[in-house]
Motif scaffolding. Structure first.
Motif, PDB file in Angstrom:
ATOM      1  N   GLY A  80       7.918   6.566   5.553  1.00 28.54           N
ATOM      2  CA  GLY A  80       8.857   7.563   5.041  1.00 28.54           C
ATOM      3  C   GLY A  80       8.668   8.914   5.685  1.00 28.54           C
ATOM      4  N   GLY A  81       7.400   9.331   5.856  1.00 29.35           N
ATOM      5  CA  GLY A  81       7.147  10.603   6.530  1.00 29.35           C
ATOM      6  C   GLY A  81       7.645  10.601   7.959  1.00 29.35           C
ATOM      7  N   PHE A  82       7.507   9.453   8.617  1.00 27.45           N
ATOM      8  CA  PHE A  82       8.006   9.361   9.992  1.00 27.45           C
ATOM      9  C   PHE A  82       9.526   9.555  10.036  1.00 27.45           C
ATOM     10  CE2 PHE A  82       8.442   8.020  14.281  1.00 27.45           C
ATOM     11  CZ  PHE A  82       9.523   7.155  14.332  1.00 27.45           C
ATOM     12  N   LEU A  83      10.244   8.928   9.101  1.00 28.89           N
ATOM     13  CA  LEU A  83      11.707   9.082   9.090  1.00 28.89           C
ATOM     14  C   LEU A  83      12.112  10.507   8.745  1.00 28.89           C
ATOM     15  CD1 LEU A  83      12.826   5.755   7.341  1.00 28.89           C
ATOM     16  CD2 LEU A  83      12.854   6.310   9.770  1.00 28.89           C
TER      17      LEU A  83
ATOM     18  N   ASP B 150       0.841  -1.195   0.000  1.00 27.69           N
ATOM     19  CA  ASP B 150       0.000   0.000   0.000  1.00 27.69           C
ATOM     20  C   ASP B 150       0.879   1.248   0.000  1.00 27.69           C
ATOM     21  OD1 ASP B 150      -2.918   1.001   1.950  1.00 27.69           O
ATOM     22  OD2 ASP B 150      -1.904   1.943   0.259  1.00 27.69           O
ATOM     23  N   PRO B 151       0.731   2.156  -0.956  1.00 28.12           N
ATOM     24  CA  PRO B 151       1.538   3.388  -0.969  1.00 28.12           C
ATOM     25  C   PRO B 151       1.373   4.208   0.302  1.00 28.12           C
ATOM     26  CG  PRO B 151       0.396   3.081  -3.057  1.00 28.12           C
ATOM     27  CD  PRO B 151      -0.162   2.059  -2.126  1.00 28.12           C
ATOM     28  N   ARG B 152       0.205   4.110   0.921  1.00 27.17           N
ATOM     29  CA  ARG B 152       0.005   4.877   2.156  1.00 27.17           C
ATOM     30  C   ARG B 152       0.948   4.395   3.269  1.00 27.17           C
ATOM     31  NH1 ARG B 152      -6.373   4.046   2.661  1.00 27.17           N
ATOM     32  NH2 ARG B 152      -5.627   1.946   2.126  1.00 27.17           N
ATOM     33  N   THR B 153       1.208   3.074   3.293  1.00 24.79           N
ATOM     34  CA  THR B 153       2.157   2.555   4.291  1.00 24.79           C
ATOM     35  C   THR B 153       3.551   3.118   4.048  1.00 24.79           C
ATOM     36  OG1 THR B 153       0.867   0.508   4.416  1.00 24.79           O
ATOM     37  CG2 THR B 153       3.107   0.453   5.302  1.00 24.79           C
TER      38      THR B 153
ATOM     39  N   PHE C  50       8.479   8.983  -1.109  1.00 24.55           N
ATOM     40  CA  PHE C  50       8.191   9.606  -2.398  1.00 24.55           C
ATOM     41  C   PHE C  50       9.000   9.012  -3.556  1.00 24.55           C
ATOM     42  CE2 PHE C  50       5.943  12.528   0.109  1.00 24.55           C
ATOM     43  CZ  PHE C  50       6.745  12.952   1.170  1.00 24.55           C
ATOM     44  N   ASN C  51       9.790   7.973  -3.234  1.00 22.22           N
ATOM     45  CA  ASN C  51      10.671   7.366  -4.240  1.00 22.22           C
ATOM     46  C   ASN C  51      11.553   8.425  -4.895  1.00 22.22           C
ATOM     47  OD1 ASN C  51      11.706   5.154  -5.582  1.00 22.22           O
ATOM     48  ND2 ASN C  51      10.255   5.302  -7.295  1.00 22.22           N
ATOM     49  N   TRP C  52      11.974   9.382  -4.091  1.00 18.83           N
ATOM     50  CA  TRP C  52      12.795  10.502  -4.559  1.00 18.83           C
ATOM     51  C   TRP C  52      14.229  10.260  -4.105  1.00 18.83           C
ATOM     52  CZ3 TRP C  52      14.644  15.058  -1.645  1.00 18.83           C
ATOM     53  CH2 TRP C  52      15.234  16.025  -2.478  1.00 18.83           C
ATOM     54  N   GLU C  53      15.128  10.155  -5.044  1.00 19.09           N
ATOM     55  CA  GLU C  53      16.524   9.856  -4.746  1.00 19.09           C
ATOM     56  C   GLU C  53      17.408  10.822  -5.512  1.00 19.09           C
ATOM     57  OE1 GLU C  53      17.477   5.795  -5.314  1.00 19.09           O
ATOM     58  OE2 GLU C  53      19.567   5.990  -4.714  1.00 19.09           O
ATOM     59  N   PRO C  54      17.623  12.024  -4.990  1.00 18.03           N
ATOM     60  CA  PRO C  54      18.426  13.020  -5.723  1.00 18.03           C
ATOM     61  C   PRO C  54      19.863  12.571  -5.940  1.00 18.03           C
ATOM     62  CG  PRO C  54      18.035  13.724  -3.457  1.00 18.03           C
ATOM     63  CD  PRO C  54      17.181  12.511  -3.678  1.00 18.03           C
TER      64      PRO C  54
END
Length: 832
Positions: free
Chosen positions: A49-52, A41-44, A132-136
């Motif tokens: 991720g938001g917690f970290l 689930d993307p919400r999980t 967010f699957n964001w990896e700069p």
């Protein structure tokens, strides 16, 4: 049981188990689907991720606040960590309160200093990747860099703080890790610690960033690019990353140097010489190189700076890969971990006089010869010739009787000859094996001691190439007799009290200690008398093997002996599985393959040391444990030879209820010191003669059809103690060699307290495996369900408590009490 098999089917009665099984399967499937939905689930992902991300921000605020107000909060820190003051009375100025103060104090003051500020940054990147699957930037590469530089910066700042005597004011710069390590360095190498710190950084730069020279380092520094006016260059943000990845690739000198993805019009003048050519090299990306290697699986690895060979292993021939590894690294050395190990020296043993020259006088020889001839003449036995061979303990007189003399007649005169010669321990060998003579052994009046030191120093022992060389003693002809325990392959020893049996065990152990490295052999010592083998406790971390949960390496308790024997059976089965997978027949071939790097450690393969089990007193174990000891000993004796497990079993009472037929049949090599009766001699050797020995190390060795009389070397207790002390004072392994865990029936009380409501999740599957195979084996659960031994053992205890299998029966498999799967499913339904 027959009714369960042949009873007519009843739809109403049979529908219930099927419905139950279907409902259980549906419930399990729904649970699995629900779990997969939650995990995917993307919400999980966003939640975690938001917690970290939030945690990283909080840590950054806490760390920053601690650096600004930490000095004012030191009183609160002191009260919190020293005086245990009530928390309600503490006044904290950290922006995140007491939580921020405690976390910051540990990370900054106790651990890494200001370098800890990089950790929230890393935590933020991890959270952004999950949410967010964001990896700069590359997360894996960044994690490695952050971990290293946090540690290295703490180390460097610790050096600065320590050498500027600013601990009181600047201790938060380096943290406790950097300061304590530098204090240790300063104590031993002083300013040399600066070179160590710089060397660590240099190694990391070379192997991680690929910087091999100052030019490479300068090329990595940001600089203003010099571009000719008419050169069309498109900005590319990936230059730095490409340079990081492509430092090992070759240039092509015939092609003009241009950046990847950029064009240079023909006729344009190259950049001025003042600009370094590094950023303008033609780059071939590494992924393309890997694809070319994968397309040619047989191509060898030729680049010393290439990626690890793991990705291309599936595409290479295993023999070719083994040859490449062998050529690059050489054979595997099992002794490398203890490469500084020193073998015991001969100086540790007493330099007793070794009178190799005969102590038997000519007069004694002549007198004995005349009395032998005279005694035989009294009974009408003529002698054609006679010769004497002088040994350390006895002298062998070989006679050739006249024609027509029956051998049995001479054999029956044994007591008469002893009477006439006034000597004890006379032994007649009629005939001598392989000779046309009859032997008469007479004890020497002055016996010769065989010192252990002289035998160990002999050329025969020093140049022996046996796998497990053991010194047996000296023969009648004064030759040193050495045997290979690996070829025996097991040894059964017997002898009355005080006849040299314990000294013989010490000689055997000392022979192997002087010849073998700790990596190649391990001893399992069983000492029911509790005092004979205690000297060897000092070499526990070098040569001894024991159960993982055992405190003492020398096994004295009968229950632990049973557990150890069954553990060796498990070790034997495990080793046979390794041999089967390796396609070899014995331990020598297996270790040869492993040292030649033909076996992959990732598949469970490892170097196998020899294991020698030594039992000092079998009679006591047979009295207290009986079949529990006899069965695993017989099983090991039957099967363990090929996988390097060898047994040395000693007893002072060689009666038939101690040395049973099952044990005796599997010990072809038998050694007997003096025993009290001819019956005992026949029990151990299948023939008489041991009752005629003279004691003090005088012994008979039976190997197949050969019977050899030997004098055992003498090694004193203090000599053995010195040898063990010498070995024990050297660097050893972290602990003794651990045998597989074994759980016996001494855990009955715990089993009675097993709560079946708290069953293992794999309980039902294990029950089906056991009932389907009708074999109550813990190792079967391990193999089928891919579980560890401890967990499989707990499941087996639960199966016993549930009435599915019977009780523990030593090395035998448990009885399976449920005969069919239908009955099992009914039991499982009732339990659920």
């Amino acid at each position: 049981m027959a009714q369960n098999v042949i009873r007519p089917s009843n739809p109403k009665r049979d529908r219930k188990p099927a419905t139950t099984r279907a409902a259980a399967a549906q419930t399990a499937a729904q649970t699995s689907i629900a779990f997969n939905k939650i995990s995917k689930d993307p919400r999980t992902h966003k939640l975690w991720g938001g917690f970290l991300v939030a945690l990283s921000v909080c840590l950054l605020l806490a760390f920053g606040s601690y650096l600004l107000s930490g000095a004012e909060d030191q009183s609160a820190v002191h009260a919190l960590f020293s005086e245990r003051k009530d928390l309600t009375d503490l006044k904290v100025k950290n922006i995140l309160g007491l939580f921020g103060l405690i976390v910051s104090h540990y990370f900054i003051f106790y651990w890494f200093g200001v370098a800890a500020l990089a950790l929230p940054f890393l935590l933020f990147l991890i959270g952004a990747k999950i949410a967010f699957n964001w990896e700069p930037i590359s997360l894996k590469r960044t994690t490695q860099q952050v971990v290293f530089y946090v540690f290295w910066l703490s180390l460097f700042l610790g050096f600065v703080v320590l050498n500027t005597n600013s601990v009181q004011s600047l201790s938060m710069l380096c943290g406790g890790v950097g300061y304590e390590i530098n204090a240790l360095f300063d104590r031993y190498i002083g300013w040399g610690s600066l070179f160590v710190i710089a060397g660590i950084l240099l190694v990391f730069l070379m192997f991680f960033h690929g910087i091999h020279s100052f030019d490479d380092l300068f090329d990595r520094l940001p600089k203003r690019k010099i571009t000719p006016p008419d050169l069309e260059v498109v900005a590319d943000d990936d230059d730095d990353d490409e340079n990081d990845e492509d430092e090992d690739l070759e240039e092509k000198p015939i092609i003009k140097k241009t950046p990847v993805g950029k064009t240079v019009p023909l006729g344009v003048t190259p950049p001025p010489a003042t600009a370094k050519p590094g950023p303008l090299q033609l780059v071939v990306e590494k992924p393309e190189t890997e694809e070319l290697i994968e397309e040619k699986p047989n191509s060898p690895l030729v680049s010393s700076h290439s990626s690890p060979p793991t990705p291309i292993v599936p595409f290479m021939d295993s023999d070719q890969l083994a040859d490449d590894l062998l050529a690059e690294f050489g054979p595997y050395d099992p002794t490398l971990e203890l490469s500084q190990y020193q073998y015991p020296t001969l100086d540790l043993l007493h330099n007793r006089s070794d009178n190799s020259a005969s102590r038997v006088s000519t007069d004694e020889l002549e007198d004995n010869k005349n009395r032998i001839v005279e005694t035989l003449g009294h009974f009408g036995i003529g002698i054609a010739s006679i010769k004497a061979t002088i040994g350390p303990t006895v002298t062998l007189y070989e006679i050739v009787p006249e024609a027509g003399v029956r051998i049995s007649k001479i054999k029956g005169l044994e007591d008469d000859i002893a009477l006439n010669l006034a000597a004890l321990g006379i032994r007649i060998i009629a005939p001598m094996p392989g000779k046309g003579t009859i032997g008469i052994e007479l004890p020497n009046k002055n016996r010769e001691m065989v010192p252990m030191r002289s035998v160990l120093a002999s050329k025969k022992f020093q140049e022996s190439n046996f796998e497990l060389p053991i010194i047996m003693g000296k023969t009648i002809s004064n030759e040193i007799f050495i045997s290979d325990l690996a070829k025996m392959p097991h040894l059964l020893m017997a002898g009355a009290t005080g006849q040299g049996k314990s000294v013989g065990l010490n000689v055997l152990l000392a022979s192997l200690l002087y010849k073998k490295h700790p990596a190649t052999i391990k001893f399992v010592l069983v000492d029911p008398k509790k005092v004979e083998l205690t000297l060897f406790n000092k070499i526990e971390r070098h040569f001894l093997a024991k159960l993982p949960n055992s405190e003492e390496a020398i096994i004295t308790d009968t229950k632990k002996v049973v557990h150890t024997l069954n553990s060796l059976c498990i070790e034997m089965d495990t080793r046979y599985d390794l041999l089967k997978n390796a396609g070899v027949r014995n331990i020598k071939e297996y270790n040869g393959k492993f040292t030649n790097r033909q076996l992959n450690p990732e598949h469970g393969h490892h170097f196998l040391p020899y294991i020698v089990l030594i039992i000092d007193e079998l009679a006591d174990l047979m009295m207290t444990a009986g079949k529990e000891v006899e069965q695993p000993i017989a099983r090991l004796a039957q099967l363990a030879r090929a996988i390097g497990i060898h047994l040395v079993v000693a007893t002072q009472r060689p009666s038939v209820n101690v040395i049973t037929g099952l044990i005796k049949a599997n010990f072809p090599a038998r050694l007997s010191f003096r025993v009290t009766s001819k019956i005992d001699s026949r029990t151990i050797l299948d023939t008489g003669g041991a009752e005629q020995l003279v004691g003090m190390g005088d012994m008979l060795l039976s190997m197949g059809s050969d019977m050899i009389r030997l004098q055992c070397p003498f090694v004193d207790t203090d000599e053995v103690d010195d040898v063990c002390e010498f070995i024990g004072n050297q660097r050893g392994y972290a602990s003794a060699y651990h045998l597989p865990e074994f759980s016996g029936d001494d855990d009955t009380d715990d089993r009675n307290e097993i709560d079946l409501a708290d069953r293992d999740p794999m309980f039902d599957d294990a029950a089906r495996v056991i009932v389907n195979s009708q074999q109550g084996s813990t190792s079967l659960i391990q193999r089928k369900l891919k579980l560890g031994y401890n967990r499989a053992g707990r499941i087996m205890d639960q199966l016993e408590a549930a009435g599915i299998v019977g009780g523990f029966e030593g090395s035998k498999a448990r009885e399976v009490l449920i005969t069919d799967l239908n009955s099992l499913e009914q039991i499982l339904k009732n339990m659920n």
